[in-house]
Write an enzyme that holds these catalytic residues in place. Structure first.
Site, PDB file in Angstrom:
ATOM      1  N   SER A 152      14.518   2.276  -4.207  1.00  0.00           N
ATOM      2  CA  SER A 152      13.652   2.968  -5.165  1.00  0.00           C
ATOM      3  C   SER A 152      14.412   4.175  -5.693  1.00  0.00           C
ATOM      4  CB  SER A 152      12.380   3.454  -4.464  1.00  0.00           C
ATOM      5  OG  SER A 152      11.672   4.370  -5.282  1.00  0.00           O
ATOM      6  N   TYR A 168       8.665   7.537   2.666  1.00  0.00           N
ATOM      7  CA  TYR A 168       9.059   6.506   1.697  1.00  0.00           C
ATOM      8  C   TYR A 168      10.483   6.762   1.188  1.00  0.00           C
ATOM      9  CZ  TYR A 168       8.745   3.418  -2.387  1.00  0.00           C
ATOM     10  OH  TYR A 168       8.969   2.425  -3.321  1.00  0.00           O
TER      11      TYR A 168
END
Ligand code: NAD
Length: 256
Positions: free
Chosen positions: A133, A146
């Site tokens: 990401s 995350y």
């Protein structure tokens, strides 16, 4: 010989778009997901797919998944480690169980699936693509778990690329910017969406299909000399620095 891709988290969002693009390319696809009902519903709409219900963070289920893939389709030419979970919370308030939940899927899952599929991939001189990401490249608020998991995925890509290259396996990574999927909808409120638009030079979210295009390219022969790399597919988000939205507005006024 028809090629075979294993796509984890394959029944919706980026994973489903990737499955559909592989099918258009003439590949068969093993769709892996822990959400059995959604997996079966998605697979029922498609041909040349094998749905396998498995949780990528559980070693026994990963081993069974690879065995079912080989029993069903006989070979593995590409593994797309796409299954991921996003939990956004402030660093000081992040509970340990939430931290572990993110690491189990996002980091353990990539490790376990790559290890389990390596033997089959060596036979086809295949490819792995991990989905990280933009949050693994740039730090941001609320992403202690995350973002750290995705930074780990980016480094793990290099680790596996260095060792698996000796067996003819390429390992690369795609780092998407914000993409309109269920995962993004769960963590992006409307004001966050408009702030993202401001920070992204192309001024919009990406589409799942645009991420799939990069994934399938890296799995294909067209990328035959590319390994150990991370490709940001993010509308320029990673390239942009501070002050961009204000500068863009000034430029727009000057151009009027
Ligand atoms: P999504 O939530 O729409 O789909 C993810 C799928 O993975 C779901 O079907 C879910 O059931 C499955 N899954 C989750 N944990 C699993 C596990 N342990 N075992 C098996 N299956 C599991 O997500 P998405 O938006 O399509 O995201 C796909 C990937 O792209 C993720 O790794 C995510 O972190 C990454 N990503 C997404 C965005 C975005 O804006 N959507 C941005 C950057 C990166």
């Amino acid at each position: 010989m028809q090629k075979v891709a294993v796509v984890t988290g394959g029944c919706r969002g980026i994973g489903l778009a990737t499955t559909e693009l592989f099918l258009e390319m003439g590949w068969r696809v093993v769709m892996v997901d822990r959400d059995g009902p959604e997996l079966r519903a998605a697979a029922a709409q498609l041909e040349n797919v094998l749905p396998v219900e498995a949780d990528v963070s559980i070693p026994e289920q990963v081993d069974r998944m690879v065995a079912e893939a080989l029993a069903g389709f006989g070979r593995i030419d590409a593994l797309v480690n796409n299954a991921g979970v996003a939990l956004f919370s402030r660093a000081e308030g992040t509970r340990f169980e939430d931290w572990r939940e993110v690491m189990e899927t996002n980091l353990d899952g990539v490790f376990l699936c790559t290890q389990a599929a390596a033997g089959a991939l060596a036979e086809t001189r295949g490819a792995v693509v991990n989905i990280a990401s933009i949050s693994g490249l740039r730090a941001s608020t609320l992403r202690v778990a995350y973002g750290t998991s995705k930074a780990g995925v980016i480094h793990m890509t290099k680790q596996f690329a260095v060792e698996l290259g000796e067996r003819g396996i390429r390992v690369n990574c795609v780092a998407p910017g914000p993409v309109r999927t269920k995962l993004a909808a769960a963590v992006h409120a409307p004001e966050i969406i408009s702030a993202y638009y401001d920070a992204i030079p192309l001024n919009r979210y990406g589409e799942a299909r645009e991420i799939a295009e990069a994934i399938c390219f890296l799995c294909s022969e067209k990328a035959s000399f590319i390994t150990g790399q991370t490709l940001a597919v993010d509308g320029g988000f990673d390239a942009a620095g501070v002050g961009l939205p204000a500068l863009r507005r000034d430029a727009a006024v000057a151009a009027d």
